[in-house]
Scaffold this active site. Sequence first.
Site, PDB file in Angstrom:
ATOM      1  N   SER A  75       0.864  -1.199   0.000  1.00 14.39           N
ATOM      2  CA  SER A  75       0.000   0.000   0.000  1.00 14.39           C
ATOM      3  C   SER A  75       0.892   1.238   0.000  1.00 14.39           C
ATOM      4  O   SER A  75       1.033   1.914  -1.006  1.00 14.39           O
ATOM      5  CB  SER A  75      -0.942  -0.001   1.197  1.00 14.39           C
ATOM      6  OG  SER A  75      -1.947  -0.957   0.993  1.00 14.39           O
ATOM      7  N   GLY A  76       1.531   1.540   1.151  1.00 17.40           N
ATOM      8  CA  GLY A  76       2.423   2.712   1.205  1.00 17.40           C
ATOM      9  C   GLY A  76       3.902   2.344   1.131  1.00 17.40           C
ATOM     10  O   GLY A  76       4.752   3.219   1.022  1.00 17.40           O
ATOM     11  N   ASP A  79       6.783  -0.784   5.183  1.00 19.59           N
ATOM     12  CA  ASP A  79       7.122  -1.926   6.045  1.00 19.59           C
ATOM     13  C   ASP A  79       8.596  -1.849   6.448  1.00 19.59           C
ATOM     14  O   ASP A  79       9.476  -1.727   5.594  1.00 19.59           O
ATOM     15  CB  ASP A  79       6.852  -3.237   5.309  1.00 19.59           C
ATOM     16  CG  ASP A  79       6.929  -4.417   6.251  1.00 19.59           C
ATOM     17  OD1 ASP A  79       5.868  -4.873   6.691  1.00 19.59           O
ATOM     18  OD2 ASP A  79       8.053  -4.873   6.561  1.00 19.59           O
ATOM     19  N   CYS A 140       3.156   9.986  10.507  1.00 25.89           N
ATOM     20  CA  CYS A 140       3.821  10.226   9.223  1.00 25.89           C
ATOM     21  C   CYS A 140       2.792  10.171   8.077  1.00 25.89           C
ATOM     22  O   CYS A 140       2.151   9.137   7.869  1.00 25.89           O
ATOM     23  CB  CYS A 140       4.895   9.168   9.026  1.00 25.89           C
ATOM     24  SG  CYS A 140       5.600   9.189   7.399  1.00 25.89           S
ATOM     25  N   GLY A 144       1.029   4.187   4.333  1.00 25.18           N
ATOM     26  CA  GLY A 144      -0.131   3.672   3.601  1.00 25.18           C
ATOM     27  C   GLY A 144      -1.213   3.163   4.545  1.00 25.18           C
ATOM     28  O   GLY A 144      -0.923   2.580   5.588  1.00 25.18           O
ATOM     29  N   GLY A 147      -1.274  -1.117   5.161  1.00 19.58           N
ATOM     30  CA  GLY A 147      -0.388  -1.705   6.167  1.00 19.58           C
ATOM     31  C   GLY A 147      -0.681  -1.137   7.545  1.00 19.58           C
ATOM     32  O   GLY A 147      -0.729  -1.871   8.542  1.00 19.58           O
ATOM     33  N   HIS A 148      -0.887   0.160   7.597  1.00 19.60           N
ATOM     34  CA  HIS A 148      -1.040   0.855   8.888  1.00 19.60           C
ATOM     35  C   HIS A 148      -2.280   0.366   9.640  1.00 19.60           C
ATOM     36  O   HIS A 148      -2.193  -0.021  10.808  1.00 19.60           O
ATOM     37  CB  HIS A 148      -1.147   2.351   8.592  1.00 19.60           C
ATOM     38  CG  HIS A 148      -1.112   3.223   9.800  1.00 19.60           C
ATOM     39  ND1 HIS A 148      -0.039   3.262  10.667  1.00 19.60           N
ATOM     40  CD2 HIS A 148      -2.031   4.120  10.305  1.00 19.60           C
ATOM     41  CE1 HIS A 148      -0.289   4.137  11.640  1.00 19.60           C
ATOM     42  NE2 HIS A 148      -1.495   4.661  11.437  1.00 19.60           N
ATOM     43  N   TYR A 438       5.582  -4.308  18.630  1.00 22.13           N
ATOM     44  CA  TYR A 438       4.425  -3.761  17.895  1.00 22.13           C
ATOM     45  C   TYR A 438       4.567  -4.147  16.425  1.00 22.13           C
ATOM     46  O   TYR A 438       5.582  -3.835  15.798  1.00 22.13           O
ATOM     47  CB  TYR A 438       4.395  -2.248  18.103  1.00 22.13           C
ATOM     48  CG  TYR A 438       3.417  -1.480  17.245  1.00 22.13           C
ATOM     49  CD1 TYR A 438       2.150  -1.981  16.940  1.00 22.13           C
ATOM     50  CD2 TYR A 438       3.750  -0.221  16.758  1.00 22.13           C
ATOM     51  CE1 TYR A 438       1.255  -1.250  16.161  1.00 22.13           C
ATOM     52  CE2 TYR A 438       2.862   0.523  15.976  1.00 22.13           C
ATOM     53  CZ  TYR A 438       1.622  -0.013  15.687  1.00 22.13           C
ATOM     54  OH  TYR A 438       0.746   0.703  14.905  1.00 22.13           O
ATOM     55  N   TYR A 441       5.922  -1.899  13.791  1.00 23.63           N
ATOM     56  CA  TYR A 441       7.368  -1.622  13.819  1.00 23.63           C
ATOM     57  C   TYR A 441       8.065  -2.970  13.586  1.00 23.63           C
ATOM     58  O   TYR A 441       8.829  -3.443  14.405  1.00 23.63           O
ATOM     59  CB  TYR A 441       7.794  -0.994  15.146  1.00 23.63           C
ATOM     60  CG  TYR A 441       7.095   0.317  15.470  1.00 23.63           C
ATOM     61  CD1 TYR A 441       6.592   1.134  14.459  1.00 23.63           C
ATOM     62  CD2 TYR A 441       6.935   0.753  16.789  1.00 23.63           C
ATOM     63  CE1 TYR A 441       5.947   2.336  14.751  1.00 23.63           C
ATOM     64  CE2 TYR A 441       6.308   1.955  17.088  1.00 23.63           C
ATOM     65  CZ  TYR A 441       5.813   2.739  16.063  1.00 23.63           C
ATOM     66  OH  TYR A 441       5.178   3.927  16.370  1.00 23.63           O
TER      67      TYR A 441
HETATM   68  P1  FDA Z   1       3.464  -1.522   3.217  1.00 19.84           P
HETATM   69  O1  FDA Z   1       2.786  -1.276   1.940  1.00 19.84           O
HETATM   70  O2  FDA Z   1       4.932  -1.770   3.190  1.00 19.84           O
HETATM   71  O3  FDA Z   1       2.707  -2.673   3.988  1.00 19.84           O
HETATM   72  C1  FDA Z   1       3.083  -3.121   5.273  1.00 19.84           C
HETATM   73  C2  FDA Z   1       2.592  -4.555   5.482  1.00 19.84           C
HETATM   74  O4  FDA Z   1       1.185  -4.606   5.321  1.00 19.84           O
HETATM   75  C3  FDA Z   1       3.159  -5.542   4.456  1.00 19.84           C
HETATM   76  O5  FDA Z   1       3.241  -6.815   5.055  1.00 19.84           O
HETATM   77  C4  FDA Z   1       2.098  -5.547   3.381  1.00 19.84           C
HETATM   78  O6  FDA Z   1       2.106  -6.706   2.589  1.00 19.84           O
HETATM   79  C5  FDA Z   1       0.830  -5.437   4.203  1.00 19.84           C
HETATM   80  N1  FDA Z   1      -0.232  -4.758   3.466  1.00 19.84           N
HETATM   81  C6  FDA Z   1      -0.158  -3.544   2.889  1.00 19.84           C
HETATM   82  N2  FDA Z   1      -1.316  -3.249   2.306  1.00 19.84           N
HETATM   83  C7  FDA Z   1      -2.141  -4.311   2.503  1.00 19.84           C
HETATM   84  C8  FDA Z   1      -3.476  -4.584   2.128  1.00 19.84           C
HETATM   85  N3  FDA Z   1      -4.183  -3.702   1.433  1.00 19.84           N
HETATM   86  N4  FDA Z   1      -4.017  -5.774   2.456  1.00 19.84           N
HETATM   87  C9  FDA Z   1      -3.291  -6.685   3.154  1.00 19.84           C
HETATM   88  N5  FDA Z   1      -2.019  -6.452   3.562  1.00 19.84           N
HETATM   89  C10 FDA Z   1      -1.446  -5.280   3.242  1.00 19.84           C
HETATM   90  N6  FDA Z   1       3.146   3.343  12.655  1.00 19.84           N
HETATM   91  C11 FDA Z   1       2.322   3.822  13.615  1.00 19.84           C
HETATM   92  O7  FDA Z   1       1.541   3.070  14.173  1.00 19.84           O
HETATM   93  N7  FDA Z   1       2.338   5.147  13.930  1.00 19.84           N
HETATM   94  C12 FDA Z   1       3.166   6.036  13.317  1.00 19.84           C
HETATM   95  O8  FDA Z   1       3.143   7.227  13.631  1.00 19.84           O
HETATM   96  C13 FDA Z   1       4.038   5.534  12.297  1.00 19.84           C
HETATM   97  N8  FDA Z   1       4.917   6.364  11.660  1.00 19.84           N
HETATM   98  C14 FDA Z   1       5.758   5.855  10.676  1.00 19.84           C
HETATM   99  C15 FDA Z   1       6.665   6.695  10.027  1.00 19.84           C
HETATM  100  C16 FDA Z   1       7.515   6.167   9.050  1.00 19.84           C
HETATM  101  C17 FDA Z   1       8.472   7.096   8.355  1.00 19.84           C
HETATM  102  C18 FDA Z   1       7.472   4.794   8.741  1.00 19.84           C
HETATM  103  C19 FDA Z   1       8.401   4.222   7.719  1.00 19.84           C
HETATM  104  C20 FDA Z   1       6.574   3.968   9.381  1.00 19.84           C
HETATM  105  C21 FDA Z   1       5.721   4.467  10.360  1.00 19.84           C
HETATM  106  N9  FDA Z   1       4.834   3.651  11.044  1.00 19.84           N
HETATM  107  C22 FDA Z   1       4.001   4.170  12.001  1.00 19.84           C
HETATM  108  C23 FDA Z   1       4.799   2.211  10.753  1.00 19.84           C
HETATM  109  C24 FDA Z   1       3.696   1.905   9.756  1.00 19.84           C
HETATM  110  O9  FDA Z   1       2.440   1.966  10.402  1.00 19.84           O
HETATM  111  C25 FDA Z   1       3.898   0.477   9.212  1.00 19.84           C
HETATM  112  O10 FDA Z   1       5.147   0.356   8.614  1.00 19.84           O
HETATM  113  C26 FDA Z   1       2.776   0.119   8.240  1.00 19.84           C
HETATM  114  O11 FDA Z   1       2.701  -1.269   8.105  1.00 19.84           O
HETATM  115  C27 FDA Z   1       3.025   0.769   6.893  1.00 19.84           C
HETATM  116  O12 FDA Z   1       1.951   0.575   6.032  1.00 19.84           O
HETATM  117  P2  FDA Z   1       2.202   0.766   4.466  1.00 19.84           P
HETATM  118  O13 FDA Z   1       0.935   0.442   3.794  1.00 19.84           O
HETATM  119  O14 FDA Z   1       2.830   2.092   4.213  1.00 19.84           O
HETATM  120  O15 FDA Z   1       3.334  -0.287   4.202  1.00 19.84           O
END
Ligand code: FDA
Length: 500
Positions: A75-76, A79, A140, A144, A147-148, A438, A441
Amino acid sequence: MSLHSSRRYIESFNYIYTPSSPSYPNLRQSFQQNPRWLNSTSSRPEFIVTPYSEAEIRAAVICCKKYDLQIRVKSGGHDYEGLSFLCQVPFIIIDLTNLRSISVDLEDETAWVDSGATVGELYYTIAKNSDVLGFPAGICPSVGIGGHFSGGGIGTMLRKHGLAADNIIDAYFIDVDGRILDREAMGEDLFWAIRGGGGASFGIVVAWKIKLVRVPPVVTVFTLHKNLDQECIQLVNIWQNVSSKLPRELFIRLVFQNSNRDDNGDQGMVEVLFNSLFLGPVKELIPLMEKSFPELGLDSKDCSEMSWIESTLYLQGFKSGDPLEVLLDRTVQDKSYFKAKSDFVEEPIPEYVWEALRGRISEERIGILILDPLGGRMDEIPESELPFPHRKGNLYNIQYLVKWTVDGADESERHVNWIRSLYDYMEPYVARSPRSAYLNYRDLDIGINKPGDVDYSQAAVWGSRYFKGNFEMLAEVKSRIDPGNFFTSEQSIPPLNHPG
Ligand code: FDA
C-alpha cells in the site's frame, strides 16, 4: 499458456509491468520507502500489478495461484523489513497506489478509505470536508492505509480514541479464492484478524470503513527541548509515572536523539523532546499541566494553538505556514536507510538506565528513541478485543530507530549492530513475559517462518511477542480462510497444524 508465452499478452494491460517495461525500475525504486534492499535480488518481482479495480486484484490472485507465484501486497511501502516488496521465491507485487479514493459521509461521521491511500491523504480529505472531524492514526503522512490499519495504527489521539484499528467498522477484503467480502460476508473472526493482525497473512484488504472522531476547533501543541542531564532525567522519571494517567486529551511523547547531527564525527549531546498534542485550548492546558506535571514548567509562550489538521503538520515537523497539500506527498520525508525495534514498558525504568542511554545514543549520528504514552482509552479496551494486545498495564511504547545515509553492507551492519546491542541492553527494563513488540514496527530479528517449513509452534515465538494470547486465534482464523497457506511471508500467521 505458460507464464513466459503469456508475458506479451500480460504487457498489453496498462496496469501490469514486467522487468522489460520501461517504468518497472522506477516503480521498484519509488515504493521502497526504506532503500536498504534496492539492489537485492529478492526485490525483483516477475510482475508489478497496479490495479484500478477489485476485479483486477481478483484476477491477479487467481492467476498467481494457477502459476504458483507468491504475492506481496504493497500500500504505502513503509514496512520496516520490506515485506511488501521482498520475496525469496518468484513473486508479483500488487501495488495498490491507484486504489486510493476516500469518501467522507458527514451525516454518519464515517468514511470509506481505500488501502492505497495514505494517512496524509485521509487527514487532508477529512479536513477539506469538516473542521470538527478527525481520525486517530499515525504521525507520518506518507504511511499507507493498508499496512497501517491492518497492523494497528498508533497516533497522537490514541489516549482519547484508541488505535486506528479500534475505529474501523467495515472493510472490503479479497480472499485466496478471489472472493470479495465485506464485514458481513467475511464474518466477525476474520474482520477481527485484519484489524491489527496484519492483513497480508489473510488476503488483500481493498478498503476500510472508519468511524471518524470529533476534534475540537482549537488544539494546542508544544515541543520543549531539554539536554539529557540530571535534571532532565528527573523529568523523564516523572513523565514515566504521569504520562499514561493524564487526562486522555493530553498526549506527551518523548523523543531522545543526538542533538549534534552534523556529519563531522563528533560525539553529540543527547536531547529529549517533550512533544505534545492537547485536544483543547492553551487556557485549559496550562492549569492542567500545573496540576499534573508542574515540574516541566510549561508556559503558555511555549505553546501554539491551531486546528487539528494544522497539528498533524506540526507534529510531523513541517514548518508553520506550509500548505496542507504537503500531506499529499507520498514519499517519506528525509528518505534514508533505517532499522527499528520496539518494546512496551510496564514499570518505570530506573534512572541509571537513562544515563547509560545518553552514552549509547551519542554514539550514533541518527539514533532515536520515541516513547509514546498509552493509558486513557487504551486501558479500557480488553486485550483480546483486537489482535493488538498491549493495553491496560502498559505505560508506554518505545520505538528504537537508527538511520544512516551511506549505502553498503559494512555501513549497514555497523548501525544494525548498534541497535541490536541497545535492544539487548534494555531487556531487563521492559515488558518481559513475553518481551513484546508492535507489529507495525516490524522486526525480523525476533523470529521468522522458515521457508517451506511453516510451523505454528516456531512462529509462536515471534507471534506471541506481537499478539500475546491472540496469536492462537489468529492462526485459527488463518486455518479457516487460507488453510493451504497461500498468503505467506517471513512473518505471516501460519495456519494451526499446517503440514509444511
Ligand atoms: P506496506 O505497503 O509496506 O505494507 C506493510 C505490510 O502490510 C506488508 O506486510 C504488506 O504486505 C501489508 N499490506 C499492505 N497493504 C495491505 C493490504 N491492502 N491488504 C493486506 N495487507 C497489506 N506506525 C504507527 O503506528 N504510527 C506512526 O506514527 C508511524 N509512523 C511511521 C513513520 C515512518 C516514516 C514509517 C516508515 C513507518 C511508520 N509507522 C508508524 C509504521 C507503519 O504503520 C507500518 O510500517 C505500516 O505497516 C506501513 O503501512 P504501508 O501500507 O505504508 O506499508
